[in-house]
Design a protein around this motif. Structure first.
Motif, PDB file in Angstrom:
ATOM      1  N   ASN A  34      10.856 -13.949  44.937  1.00  0.00           N
ATOM      2  CA  ASN A  34      12.035 -14.802  44.759  1.00  0.00           C
ATOM      3  C   ASN A  34      12.690 -15.148  46.093  1.00  0.00           C
ATOM      4  O   ASN A  34      13.823 -15.632  46.124  1.00  0.00           O
ATOM      5  CB  ASN A  34      13.044 -14.114  43.839  1.00  0.00           C
ATOM      6  CG  ASN A  34      12.720 -14.304  42.367  1.00  0.00           C
ATOM      7  OD1 ASN A  34      13.170 -15.258  41.732  1.00  0.00           O
ATOM      8  ND2 ASN A  34      11.909 -13.405  41.821  1.00  0.00           N
ATOM      9  N   THR A  86      18.865 -10.628  33.809  1.00  0.00           N
ATOM     10  CA  THR A  86      17.888 -10.673  34.896  1.00  0.00           C
ATOM     11  C   THR A  86      16.810 -11.723  34.638  1.00  0.00           C
ATOM     12  O   THR A  86      16.222 -12.269  35.577  1.00  0.00           O
ATOM     13  CB  THR A  86      17.231  -9.292  35.092  1.00  0.00           C
ATOM     14  OG1 THR A  86      18.247  -8.304  35.278  1.00  0.00           O
ATOM     15  CG2 THR A  86      16.315  -9.279  36.312  1.00  0.00           C
ATOM     16  N   ILE A  87      16.561 -12.017  33.370  1.00  0.00           N
ATOM     17  CA  ILE A  87      15.568 -13.039  33.017  1.00  0.00           C
ATOM     18  C   ILE A  87      15.902 -14.368  33.692  1.00  0.00           C
ATOM     19  O   ILE A  87      15.007 -15.120  34.092  1.00  0.00           O
ATOM     20  CB  ILE A  87      15.516 -13.233  31.483  1.00  0.00           C
ATOM     21  CG1 ILE A  87      15.133 -11.924  30.790  1.00  0.00           C
ATOM     22  CG2 ILE A  87      14.539 -14.343  31.108  1.00  0.00           C
ATOM     23  CD1 ILE A  87      15.262 -11.981  29.273  1.00  0.00           C
ATOM     24  N   HIS A  90      17.621 -15.742  39.943  1.00  0.00           N
ATOM     25  CA  HIS A  90      16.676 -16.250  40.936  1.00  0.00           C
ATOM     26  C   HIS A  90      17.155 -16.056  42.371  1.00  0.00           C
ATOM     27  O   HIS A  90      16.337 -16.080  43.292  1.00  0.00           O
ATOM     28  CB  HIS A  90      16.403 -17.744  40.713  1.00  0.00           C
ATOM     29  CG  HIS A  90      15.697 -18.050  39.435  1.00  0.00           C
ATOM     30  ND1 HIS A  90      16.359 -18.211  38.238  1.00  0.00           N
ATOM     31  CD2 HIS A  90      14.371 -18.203  39.160  1.00  0.00           C
ATOM     32  CE1 HIS A  90      15.479 -18.463  37.276  1.00  0.00           C
ATOM     33  NE2 HIS A  90      14.276 -18.470  37.802  1.00  0.00           N
ATOM     34  N   ASN A 159       3.637 -12.478  33.793  1.00  0.00           N
ATOM     35  CA  ASN A 159       4.962 -13.080  33.968  1.00  0.00           C
ATOM     36  C   ASN A 159       5.969 -11.963  34.231  1.00  0.00           C
ATOM     37  O   ASN A 159       6.215 -11.130  33.361  1.00  0.00           O
ATOM     38  CB  ASN A 159       5.368 -13.870  32.720  1.00  0.00           C
ATOM     39  CG  ASN A 159       6.649 -14.667  32.924  1.00  0.00           C
ATOM     40  OD1 ASN A 159       7.567 -14.225  33.602  1.00  0.00           O
ATOM     41  ND2 ASN A 159       6.711 -15.844  32.323  1.00  0.00           N
ATOM     42  N   TYR A 160       6.541 -11.939  35.431  1.00  0.00           N
ATOM     43  CA  TYR A 160       7.503 -10.901  35.802  1.00  0.00           C
ATOM     44  C   TYR A 160       8.650 -10.795  34.797  1.00  0.00           C
ATOM     45  O   TYR A 160       9.060  -9.707  34.395  1.00  0.00           O
ATOM     46  CB  TYR A 160       8.117 -11.217  37.169  1.00  0.00           C
ATOM     47  CG  TYR A 160       7.269 -10.876  38.364  1.00  0.00           C
ATOM     48  CD1 TYR A 160       6.961  -9.554  38.675  1.00  0.00           C
ATOM     49  CD2 TYR A 160       6.807 -11.880  39.208  1.00  0.00           C
ATOM     50  CE1 TYR A 160       6.204  -9.249  39.794  1.00  0.00           C
ATOM     51  CE2 TYR A 160       6.050 -11.585  40.332  1.00  0.00           C
ATOM     52  CZ  TYR A 160       5.754 -10.263  40.615  1.00  0.00           C
ATOM     53  OH  TYR A 160       5.005  -9.970  41.723  1.00  0.00           O
ATOM     54  N   ARG A 161       9.181 -11.946  34.413  1.00  0.00           N
ATOM     55  CA  ARG A 161      10.437 -11.971  33.661  1.00  0.00           C
ATOM     56  C   ARG A 161      10.285 -11.480  32.225  1.00  0.00           C
ATOM     57  O   ARG A 161      11.262 -11.083  31.594  1.00  0.00           O
ATOM     58  CB  ARG A 161      11.039 -13.380  33.702  1.00  0.00           C
ATOM     59  CG  ARG A 161      11.380 -13.796  35.119  1.00  0.00           C
ATOM     60  CD  ARG A 161      11.984 -15.176  35.237  1.00  0.00           C
ATOM     61  NE  ARG A 161      12.075 -15.526  36.647  1.00  0.00           N
ATOM     62  CZ  ARG A 161      13.069 -15.141  37.447  1.00  0.00           C
ATOM     63  NH1 ARG A 161      14.066 -14.426  36.947  1.00  0.00           N
ATOM     64  NH2 ARG A 161      13.070 -15.475  38.723  1.00  0.00           N
TER      65      ARG A 161
END
Length: 398
Positions: A34, A86-87, A90, A159-161
């Motif tokens: 990020n 947190t989703i 950025h 996918n991190y999120r």
């Protein structure tokens, strides 16, 4: 089974879910992706302890006034909210907010979970099993973390999120478990109108109990150095080019080694006096950290990291049991919160110079600085732990 004995099992389950941090093994890489620098990442790691410094004592008082169960419920809600937000984060400042919120939530749980478990044992007149209960609880935390980091690393490769979405669901499950607790009826409560006076008196009293202060400092130094090393491991693995999915397996193996250390430490302590046990553990800790600091290859680093995590598991449950023997039930959550404040303050003292050393001179310099700190402080703390650790709870008449 009585409600109080059921509290112990429920706390094991709660610990499993609250420590099932799916992002633990990949958070550094996530933040780097990020656009955050190494210095910004270390700043974010220091923000949590700073929030704890400001909020830990009021939330500990809240637990002693309103009850441990209510405090744990609030913690679960805040953990879930932080994970959900947190989703959508950025930027540095958005991460700053959600990590601060998560840290604030942790202050509602930090003193309350152990206090509720110890008071439940006291209600059953089973405080002699406290060391076993604390070691089992630590093991459940590590199992939760170990299984989560494997799954989390796999999910992060997609996918991190998505990890944070699942952590929101896990927090809801933890909330359901927390609502099943029964508050120990015999637990003395601080009266709201005299809360701050009694809180200050309790802390002042505990600061004059030399064994408690030494144990508090020892736990703070040892646990914070372990936390710093876990942060470094992610940087090292990324630097060695380890696949992101493998991060989870490395962290799971480290958690298993620490869990084995927890049980081995509880076993060894039964044969040694507190002073001898403490000196042995702290010398092993400093030595294993020194080996980690001079690791110059991936294989050497991984071997020494596993050795270090095993040694870091030896002391936690034993020292937590020692500490609780000195703390009266009425202020157990508050005193636990005060210990967490000290813990956070020491973390900030360690992480800032270590982060600067890493930014200016490389990761190896940061690890070596941590090793030097431990080699100069840890053995001295071990030598100051007395053999006359109280063998009965202060609430049992001592």
């Amino acid at each position: 089974m009585s409600a109080y004995r059921r509290n112990i099992g429920l706390n094991y389950i709660l610990s499993f879910f609250l420590f099932a941090n799916l992002a633990a093994s990949t958070i550094v890489v996530f933040l780097q992706d990020n656009g955050l620098s190494v210095a910004q990442i270390f700043i974010l790691q220091a923000i949590g302890p700073l929030v704890i410094l400001l909020s830990e004592l009021p939330t500990g008082v809240f637990a002693d006034v309103s009850g441990r169960k209510k405090s744990i419920v609030v913690a679960c809600v805040l953990f879930g909210l932080a994970s959900f937000l947190t989703i959508f984060s950025h930027s540095f400042f958005s991460f700053l907010f959600v990590l601060s919120l998560a840290a604030f939530g942790s202050t509602f749980y930090s003193g309350s979970g152990d206090a509720l478990m110890y008071d439940s044992l006291r209600e059953e007149r089973r405080t002699r099993f406290a060391k076993l209960a604390f070691s089992n609880n630590a093991l459940f935390r590590l199992i939760g973390l170990g299984s989560a980091v494997i799954l989390g690393a796999f999910i992060a490769s997609i996918n991190y999120r998505l990890n944070f979405a699942l952590m929101s669901v896990i927090s809801l499950i933890a909330l359901f478990v927390a609502l099943k607790f029964k508050e120990p009826e015999s637990t003395a409560r601080i009266k709201a109108k005299t809360v701050w006076k009694e809180t200050i008196n309790a802390i002042t009293l505990m600061l004059h109990v030399r064994p408690y202060v030494i144990l508090m400092l020892a736990l703070a130094v040892l646990s914070n150095i372990s936390l710093v090393i876990l942060i470094y491991i992610q940087f090292y693995l990324a630097g060695f080019g380890v696949n992101l999915f493998l991060f989870g397996f490395v962290y799971a193996a480290l958690a298993i080694m620490q869990g084995v250390g927890v049980k081995v430490g509880s076993f060894i302590e039964t044969f040694l006096k507190p002073k001898y046990f403490s000196i042995l553990v702290m010398i092993l800790y400093a030595a294993s950290l020194g080996l980690l600091g001079i690791s110059d290859s991936l294989v050497f680093f991984l071997v020494n990291a596993h050795l270090f995590m095993f040694v870091s598991g030896l002391f936690g449950a034993v020292f937590a049991d020692y500490q609780n023997r000195f703390v009266p039930s009425m202020t157990r959550a508050t005193i636990g919160s005060f210990s967490a404040i000290v813990n956070s303050f020491i973390f900030v003292l360690i992480i800032i110079p270590v982060g600067l050393a890493s930014e200016l001179f490389g990761l190896g310099a940061g690890v070596l600085l941590v090793a030097l700190i431990s080699l100069s402080i840890i053995p001295a703390l071990g030598l100051r732990i007395d053999d006359d650790i109280i063998l009965k709870s202060v609430d049992d008449g001592l």
